[in-house]
Design a protein around this motif. Sequence first.
Motif, PDB file in Angstrom:
ATOM      1  N   VAL A   2      -2.905   5.527  -9.520  1.00  0.00           N
ATOM      2  CA  VAL A   2      -4.293   5.338  -9.092  1.00  0.00           C
ATOM      3  C   VAL A   2      -4.272   4.574  -7.772  1.00  0.00           C
ATOM      4  N   ARG A   3      -4.896   5.171  -6.771  1.00  0.00           N
ATOM      5  CA  ARG A   3      -4.981   4.536  -5.459  1.00  0.00           C
ATOM      6  C   ARG A   3      -6.427   4.164  -5.211  1.00  0.00           C
ATOM      7  N   PRO A  10      -1.444  -0.028 -11.271  1.00  0.00           N
ATOM      8  CA  PRO A  10      -0.873   0.640 -12.455  1.00  0.00           C
ATOM      9  C   PRO A  10      -1.955   1.398 -13.228  1.00  0.00           C
ATOM     10  N   PRO A  11      -1.660   2.583 -13.732  1.00  0.00           N
ATOM     11  CA  PRO A  11      -2.651   3.374 -14.480  1.00  0.00           C
ATOM     12  C   PRO A  11      -2.818   2.864 -15.904  1.00  0.00           C
ATOM     13  N   LEU A  55      12.931  10.329 -12.471  1.00  0.00           N
ATOM     14  CA  LEU A  55      11.629  10.146 -13.115  1.00  0.00           C
ATOM     15  C   LEU A  55      11.387   8.688 -13.460  1.00  0.00           C
ATOM     16  N   ALA A  56      12.469   7.967 -13.766  1.00  0.00           N
ATOM     17  CA  ALA A  56      12.325   6.552 -14.108  1.00  0.00           C
ATOM     18  C   ALA A  56      11.930   5.725 -12.895  1.00  0.00           C
ATOM     19  N   ARG A  57      12.248   6.236 -11.695  1.00  0.00           N
ATOM     20  CA  ARG A  57      11.974   5.461 -10.482  1.00  0.00           C
ATOM     21  C   ARG A  57      10.793   6.014  -9.698  1.00  0.00           C
ATOM     22  N   TYR A  58      10.611   7.319  -9.671  1.00  0.00           N
ATOM     23  CA  TYR A  58       9.551   7.933  -8.876  1.00  0.00           C
ATOM     24  C   TYR A  58       8.578   8.654  -9.794  1.00  0.00           C
ATOM     25  N   GLY A  59       7.505   7.978 -10.148  1.00  0.00           N
ATOM     26  CA  GLY A  59       6.515   8.612 -11.001  1.00  0.00           C
ATOM     27  C   GLY A  59       5.879   9.827 -10.362  1.00  0.00           C
ATOM     28  N   LEU A  60       5.760   9.836  -9.036  1.00  0.00           N
ATOM     29  CA  LEU A  60       5.109  10.943  -8.352  1.00  0.00           C
ATOM     30  C   LEU A  60       5.898  12.248  -8.462  1.00  0.00           C
ATOM     31  N   LEU A  61       7.181  12.169  -8.799  1.00  0.00           N
ATOM     32  CA  LEU A  61       8.010  13.364  -8.818  1.00  0.00           C
ATOM     33  C   LEU A  61       8.058  14.041 -10.179  1.00  0.00           C
ATOM     34  N   ARG A  62       7.489  13.426 -11.196  1.00  0.00           N
ATOM     35  CA  ARG A  62       7.723  13.976 -12.530  1.00  0.00           C
ATOM     36  C   ARG A  62       7.132  15.381 -12.677  1.00  0.00           C
ATOM     37  N   GLY A  98       0.779  -1.231   0.000  1.00  0.00           N
ATOM     38  CA  GLY A  98       0.000   0.000   0.000  1.00  0.00           C
ATOM     39  C   GLY A  98       0.805   1.273   0.000  1.00  0.00           C
ATOM     40  N   ALA A  99       2.124   1.200  -0.112  1.00  0.00           N
ATOM     41  CA  ALA A  99       2.943   2.417  -0.126  1.00  0.00           C
ATOM     42  C   ALA A  99       2.708   3.191  -1.411  1.00  0.00           C
ATOM     43  N   THR A 100       2.488   4.489  -1.274  1.00  0.00           N
ATOM     44  CA  THR A 100       2.317   5.331  -2.449  1.00  0.00           C
ATOM     45  C   THR A 100       3.641   5.549  -3.158  1.00  0.00           C
TER      46      THR A 100
END
Length: 671
Positions: free
Chosen positions: A630-631, A639-640, A572-579, A533-535
């Motif tokens: 998507v949570r 996965p989106p 960006l390749a590892r952390y989608g939330l940071l893009r 469940g980790a974002t």
Amino acid sequence: MASTLDLTLLYLFAAVIGVVLCRLAKLPPMLGYLAVGIVIGPNALALAKDSAGIEYLAEFGVVFLMFVIGLEFNLPKLRSMRSLVFGLGLSQVSLTIAATLAGHLALGAGLAWMGHQGGLLGWGINWQSAVVLGGALAMSSTAIVVKMMADRLELDTEHGRRVIGVLLFQDLAVVPLLVLIPALGDSASELTQVLLVAFAKAAAVLVILLAGGQKVMHTWLDLVARRQSAELFMMNVLLITLGLAWLTEHFGLSLALGAFIAGMLIAETDYKHQVESDIRPFHDLLLGLFFITIGMKLDWHSLVESWALVLLLATLPVLFKLGLVTTLAKLFGAPTGVALRTGLYLAQAGEFGFVLLSLASDHRLIPHGVESPLLAAMVLSMLVTPFIIQYSNRIVMRVSSTDWLMQSLAMTKIASKSINTERHVIICGYGRSGQNLARLLEQEGIPYMALDLDPDRVQQAAAAGQNVSFGDATRLQSLMAAGLARASALVITYPDTASAKKILRLVREHAPAVPVAVRTIDDSRLDALQAAGATVVVPEAIEGSLMLASQTLALVGVPIRRVIRLVQDQRLARYGLLRGYFHGADDDGMDEGELQRLASVTLTPSAACVGQTLGASLGEQVSGVALVSVRRANGRVVPPQAELTLEAGDTLVLSGRPQDLARAESLLLKG
């Protein structure tokens, strides 16, 4: 007649079955070893007879246990826990031995007054035997207790630190007891001389090895490590451990003492953690064989014939140690509930008690009529220990009303600090990472609530005006008191996967819309934490390597904008939330309104896109916006994918410019 190979295969097969059953029952594997030893032993199914070869092999389990304890025994750690180790621990061991000796003398005097002859109950028990029994009964099970506390995430709690302190002193006390017991087997007239010689030998060996051994050990391991051979390094660790054990045994001491010294010497080098991970499989396997041989010694006939005595020997020492440890912990400043938990965790017998009992039997200090019932009693006390620990909280809450009151006050204190905050960040763990995060949140005007289990750290930080409280983030009560339902995010700042999974489960069950960021050492647990469940999961090894790479590129003349872009692409390749945060961050003259940012959109039941797929919902009408994650309403991050059907309660994390995000949110939530 069975060969040694036959016996070894039987032991291993029985061990596998026992450990699997214990794992299924969520019990320590040591209980499985004891149980299979009882079943296959000569006094039950008689599948295996006592084998001198197997017993000698099993002794190395104790050798490697002492080696691992030696690795943990270093002066900085000892100094930080000196009040618990040499205060609480020393008091517990010495008073247990003194009480056993006093009880023996009092009972012997009473029986003599009543006209009984021939020693205590006719078993030939003397004061030397009573000292040995006291030493054996003073031990608690390090293997069982530490394993269960680690599984229950209690090593850093108030009672956890006290339990570890007492266990550490018990382990250290084994060293002089191993020297003392052989000397006690000699006649009384020679006892003083033998003791002086034995302790002189031990002191000489310790001085020689510890005075010059550290430098030699460090130099030797450096030389071996430079060969870059894992096999050679492992062979040298075994050679050092067994070689020093052989040396102390030939000095008239014990194998375990030499292994302990080897561990102490290696603990002062840079290779401590590598050695500990390499030796662990040998330690666990051989210690398991040791427990099997202990279980095989349990005589069911004596258990049946002397059931009352066994029950007495199993109950009285447990109750005595429970009362003694609880009282001592209370005297050393622990609250009633903490003191009682400490007593419950340490009331049972321990593996070193078996070692001392076996050594005493070899020197004819323990008659067979006493050894069998006592062995059975010790095994029984260890078998019930997991259940005592499992239900310790209920026991304490029933017995100690003050503990319930103190827990309530602690929750009230946390709640009072968070009651006026909303959309705040809950920081689990207030170490260096947690404090750095808190400073950044303060700079941005974002409220936070931190929970930590280090009382000194909490006291100092709270005195400095920081919003931190003493609390266990793995407990639902602490999280709810910290305002979990109102929080905008939760951050786990310490790299403990088991603890992180427990917190993630609580958040997923009780506040599924709250995003969770988790810190880890590397990315080996990334998938498991995301599945829990980790974002977002942040591996610090990767972040360290990126910073190292950026500094290196800058040093060799790569333009700073190029360096920032390269590191950005890697992130960006590892952390989608940071893009959304990185795109355009190094462009000069760009207005704030043109910067990419993130927005979270939680779908209401009346939203038009509920029941539609992602592909249909995020089409041409919301161009310029990218879906990051998507949570689901249950907390699971998926996965989106375009064919994913949206449901009420889903949270979509979108990336884009402010005006595009506003248009997308309006379209997604339109009824």
